[in-house]
Scaffold this motif. Structure first.
Motif, short mmCIF file in Angstrom:
data_model
loop_
_atom_site.label_atom_id
_atom_site.label_comp_id
_atom_site.label_asym_id
_atom_site.label_seq_id
_atom_site.Cartn_x
_atom_site.Cartn_y
_atom_site.Cartn_z
N GLY A 67 16.21 -94.84 37.30
CA GLY A 67 17.50 -94.19 37.49
C GLY A 67 17.97 -93.49 36.23
O GLY A 67 18.43 -92.34 36.28
N GLY A 68 17.84 -94.17 35.07
CA GLY A 68 18.23 -93.55 33.81
C GLY A 68 17.35 -92.37 33.47
O GLY A 68 17.82 -91.35 32.96
N ALA A 69 16.04 -92.50 33.77
CA ALA A 69 15.12 -91.41 33.50
C ALA A 69 15.47 -90.19 34.35
O ALA A 69 15.49 -89.06 33.85
CB ALA A 69 13.69 -91.85 33.79
N LEU A 70 15.75 -90.42 35.63
CA LEU A 70 16.08 -89.31 36.53
C LEU A 70 17.33 -88.58 36.05
O LEU A 70 17.40 -87.35 36.06
CB LEU A 70 16.29 -89.84 37.94
CG LEU A 70 16.53 -88.79 39.03
CD1 LEU A 70 15.34 -87.84 39.15
CD2 LEU A 70 16.80 -89.48 40.37
N ASP A 71 18.30 -89.34 35.58
CA ASP A 71 19.54 -88.74 35.09
C ASP A 71 19.27 -87.86 33.87
O ASP A 71 19.77 -86.72 33.79
CB ASP A 71 20.54 -89.84 34.73
CG ASP A 71 21.86 -89.28 34.20
OD1 ASP A 71 22.53 -88.54 34.94
OD2 ASP A 71 22.21 -89.59 33.06
N LEU A 72 18.47 -88.36 32.93
CA LEU A 72 18.20 -87.58 31.71
C LEU A 72 17.31 -86.38 32.00
O LEU A 72 17.51 -85.30 31.42
CB LEU A 72 17.56 -88.48 30.66
CG LEU A 72 18.55 -89.34 29.86
CD1 LEU A 72 17.83 -90.25 28.91
CD2 LEU A 72 19.55 -88.47 29.10
N TYR A 73 16.33 -86.53 32.87
CA TYR A 73 15.48 -85.39 33.24
C TYR A 73 16.33 -84.28 33.87
O TYR A 73 16.14 -83.09 33.58
CB TYR A 73 14.40 -85.82 34.22
CG TYR A 73 13.30 -86.69 33.64
CD1 TYR A 73 12.87 -86.54 32.32
CD2 TYR A 73 12.67 -87.65 34.43
CE1 TYR A 73 11.86 -87.33 31.81
CE2 TYR A 73 11.65 -88.44 33.92
CZ TYR A 73 11.26 -88.28 32.61
OH TYR A 73 10.24 -89.07 32.10
N SER A 74 17.26 -84.68 34.73
CA SER A 74 18.12 -83.69 35.39
C SER A 74 19.00 -82.98 34.38
O SER A 74 19.18 -81.75 34.44
CB SER A 74 18.98 -84.38 36.45
OG SER A 74 18.18 -84.97 37.46
N LYS A 75 19.54 -83.74 33.43
CA LYS A 75 20.38 -83.13 32.40
C LYS A 75 19.57 -82.20 31.50
O LYS A 75 20.05 -81.14 31.08
CB LYS A 75 21.05 -84.22 31.57
CG LYS A 75 22.15 -84.98 32.32
CD LYS A 75 22.76 -86.08 31.46
CE LYS A 75 23.87 -86.80 32.21
NZ LYS A 75 24.43 -87.93 31.42
N ALA A 76 18.32 -82.61 31.21
CA ALA A 76 17.46 -81.76 30.37
C ALA A 76 17.17 -80.44 31.06
O ALA A 76 17.18 -79.37 30.43
CB ALA A 76 16.16 -82.50 30.05
N LEU A 77 16.92 -80.49 32.37
CA LEU A 77 16.62 -79.26 33.11
C LEU A 77 17.86 -78.39 33.24
O LEU A 77 17.78 -77.16 33.14
CB LEU A 77 16.07 -79.60 34.49
CG LEU A 77 15.61 -78.42 35.35
CD1 LEU A 77 14.52 -77.63 34.65
CD2 LEU A 77 15.12 -78.90 36.71
N ASN A 78 19.00 -79.01 33.43
CA ASN A 78 20.24 -78.23 33.52
C ASN A 78 20.55 -77.55 32.19
O ASN A 78 21.04 -76.41 32.16
CB ASN A 78 21.41 -79.14 33.91
CG ASN A 78 21.34 -79.57 35.36
OD1 ASN A 78 20.73 -78.89 36.19
ND2 ASN A 78 21.95 -80.70 35.68
N ALA A 79 20.26 -78.24 31.09
CA ALA A 79 20.53 -77.66 29.77
C ALA A 79 19.53 -76.58 29.41
O ALA A 79 19.84 -75.64 28.67
CB ALA A 79 20.52 -78.76 28.71
N ASP A 80 18.30 -76.71 29.93
CA ASP A 80 17.25 -75.72 29.67
C ASP A 80 16.52 -75.43 30.97
O ASP A 80 15.53 -76.08 31.30
CB ASP A 80 16.27 -76.26 28.61
CG ASP A 80 15.14 -75.27 28.32
OD1 ASP A 80 15.21 -74.12 28.81
OD2 ASP A 80 14.18 -75.67 27.63
#
Length: 281
Positions: A67-80
């Motif tokens: 769950g934490g990984a999915l959240d950070l991956y999504s934020k990383a893609l949104n930022a870049d």
């Protein structure tokens, strides 16, 4: 074989050659990435650094915090938005959490978004193969097979699909192309050994397994494929090396499967519902 044993295989069976698997292998962090995290990767992630968020997400995924990984991956893609690797990671985590439909839909959209990234297409094909949608798997890698020469990873997947379809000769041509990539050589040789054995050419299959056994790095693949071929031929396999419960169950099941179902189980870890319900001798 008891029905409950067959059902357990349907739930737990995994592809047996994961060295080059695109879907379930967690993103490998290099030593440099590890150093970055140690030097304040978490702090950078909290401050919105896309690469740091991606790397911390990898650490969370490896530790089981999906769950934490999915959240950070999504934020990383949104930022870049150009970070297609973060997109792949999102699809992988969705699959690992059991949301297969969402994972496939997401990877399909990612493939449209990044049509020039073959790894996206190959991961989508790998995922489709694991769910038994072999037509979708073939469609995903088709553009990369038209290259001259074809991409080795795409050729490896295509060979598996052709073997399932029953076209062993064409499958072996694809596996030979995959062999040209050193990273795929072991898996391609194992696939060739399986294909030759299913065509009745046991002499060549044994020669390939012998050649594999001389290379320590791919010896486990040779041992696994030797067991599967023996089981498929109705022989008592030699149990040596590491043997998972899934492999042991598949060894029992292989003699009862059709050629297509046997290849699908070996190459993609997929068993159709018909294989579960088929009467067993």
């Amino acid at each position: 074989m008891k029905k409950d044993t067959i059902l357990s295989i349907r739930i737990t069976l995994k592809p047996l050659f994961l060295a080059t698997s695109l879907l379930l292998a967690a993103c490998a962090s290099s030593g440099q990435s590890a150093n970055k995290q140690a030097d304040g990767g978490l702090s950078k992630a909290l401050n919105g650094d896309p690469q740091a968020m991606f790397e911390v997400g990898e650490g969370m995924e490896r530790s089981g915090n999906l769950g934490g990984a999915l959240d950070l991956y999504s934020k990383a893609l949104n930022a870049d938005p150009s970070n297609w690797r973060a997109g792949l990671a999102i699809g992988r985590v969705l699959f690992r959490t059991g949301d297969v439909a969402a994972a496939r839909s997401y990877l399909a959209s990612l493939n449209v978004r990044f049509p020039d990234q073959p790894v996206v297409a190959e991961t989508l094909a790998d995922m489709a193969g694991r769910t038994g949608d072999f037509e979708a798997a073939a469609k995903a890698i088709e553009p990369w097979l038209r290259q001259t020469p074809p991409r080795p990873q795409s050729a490896l997947i295509a060979g598996k699909l052709l073997e399932i379809k029953g076209d062993g000769e064409s499958a072996r041509q694809m596996f030979a192309i995959a062999q040209e990539d050193r990273a795929l050589n072991g898996e391609a040789m194992a696939a060739l050994a399986w294909s030759f054995s299913q065509s009745g050419n046991m002499e060549t299959a044994r020669a390939m397994l012998m050649a594999m056994s001389q290379q320590p790095a791919i010896l486990p693949m040779a041992q696994t494929m030797s067991r599967l071929i023996r089981a498929r031929q109705g022989e008592q396999p030699k149990i040596e090396g590491v043997v998972s419960p899934e492999q042991m169950e598949l060894i029992d099941l292989l003699p009862t499967l059709s050629p297509a179902d046997a290849a699908a189980a070996v190459f993609f870890g997929y068993l159709p519902p018909a294989a579960e319900l088929a009467p067993q001798p």
